[in-house]
Design an enzyme around this catalytic site. Sequence first.
Site, mmCIF file in Angstrom:
data_model
loop_
_atom_site.group_PDB
_atom_site.id
_atom_site.type_symbol
_atom_site.label_atom_id
_atom_site.label_comp_id
_atom_site.label_asym_id
_atom_site.label_seq_id
_atom_site.Cartn_x
_atom_site.Cartn_y
_atom_site.Cartn_z
ATOM 1 C CG ASP A 74 30.936 -2.561 26.492
ATOM 2 O OD1 ASP A 74 30.628 -2.739 25.295
ATOM 3 O OD2 ASP A 74 30.442 -3.239 27.429
ATOM 4 C CB SER A 75 33.132 -2.554 21.085
ATOM 5 O OG SER A 75 32.818 -1.219 20.733
ATOM 6 C CG ASP A 100 28.113 0.425 25.690
ATOM 7 O OD1 ASP A 100 26.972 0.220 26.137
ATOM 8 O OD2 ASP A 100 28.737 -0.387 24.974
ATOM 9 C CE LYS A 110 25.258 -0.151 23.396
ATOM 10 N NZ LYS A 110 25.474 -1.403 24.164
ATOM 11 C CD GLU A 151 26.044 -5.600 26.628
ATOM 12 O OE1 GLU A 151 26.020 -6.761 27.095
ATOM 13 O OE2 GLU A 151 27.025 -5.138 26.018
ATOM 14 C CD GLU A 174 26.076 -7.219 19.330
ATOM 15 O OE1 GLU A 174 25.925 -6.309 20.166
ATOM 16 O OE2 GLU A 174 27.172 -7.749 19.069
HETATM 17 O O1 KIV Z 1 30.072 -1.737 22.496
HETATM 18 C C1 KIV Z 1 29.627 -1.621 21.352
HETATM 19 O O2 KIV Z 1 30.311 -1.165 20.418
HETATM 20 C C2 KIV Z 1 28.246 -2.034 21.119
HETATM 21 C C3 KIV Z 1 27.784 -2.100 19.698
HETATM 22 C C4 KIV Z 1 28.320 -3.317 19.063
HETATM 23 C C5 KIV Z 1 26.307 -2.005 19.588
HETATM 24 O O3 KIV Z 1 27.543 -2.322 22.031
#
Ligand code: KIV
Length: 262
Positions: free
Chosen positions: A45-46, A84, A114, A116, A179
């Site tokens: 989600d970056s 994510d 993934k 958090e 992280e």
């Molecule tokens: O969203 C993302 O790119 C991440 C990484 C920084 C692990 O969660």
Amino acid sequence: MPRITLTDLAKRKTEGRKITMLTAYDFPFAALVDQAEIDMILVGDSLGVVVQGKENTLPVTMDEMIYHTEMVTRATSHCLVVGDMPFLSYQVSREEAVFHAGRFLKEAGAQAVKLEGGAAVKKTIESIAAADIPVMAHIGLTPQSVHKMGGFKVQKEMDRLVKDAKTVEEAGAFSVVLECVPGEIAKRITDEISIPTIGIGAGVHCDGQVLVLHDLLGLFDRFVPKFIKRYANLGEDALRALRQYKEEVEGGTFPGEEHTFK
Ligand code: KIV
């Protein structure tokens, strides 16, 4: 090369062979990452920050994640693709979490998701894993909690981090991202759990490493944290090419004879 599986990743940890992971958000970059035989792609989600230009990851939606993940999976045959889960796609209820996790596999062709959080998302991880959807956990600095954490800060509470790591393992996560965690804490966690740890800003002792592709390639410079290593300066190369194009069009030297139909 066949696609990387969860069994391959577990074996890497027992054999002490490092795991590689990078983010990617679209077809051309995912194809390059796949060609480089990186083990996993995270459609992070970056993308809210490095692709959409937003302040943080909070506004990213499920539909945007599915759109990007689908482009990535279409480009890959080797990397295990992890979608994510964006903010509010798994926090409201376990039912919604399973439904949204399932969309990554069903609509976008990902192999895993993934999310958090540590002990606080134990039941959510259990529910998703019970639906046979592989889950990667993410502890330490969790960017979706930026406001609660009061900014993007290194996380140093050893006892809480160790407890979070053990809890996500018990809940059924197949791997965990650490992280912005001091190297010694990441080492202790890596030694004490049996699933692979994937570090970003967590030192060399993790079982694997992940970086944001745009950081590694020099395509994003709004902020550059200490843990980033730039392996290329594609941003500078692109700017040079664009300026040359402008100059040649304005100067009448492009298109040349060789670009012109007879
Ligand atoms: O969203 C993302 O790119 C991440 C990484 C920084 C692990 O969660």
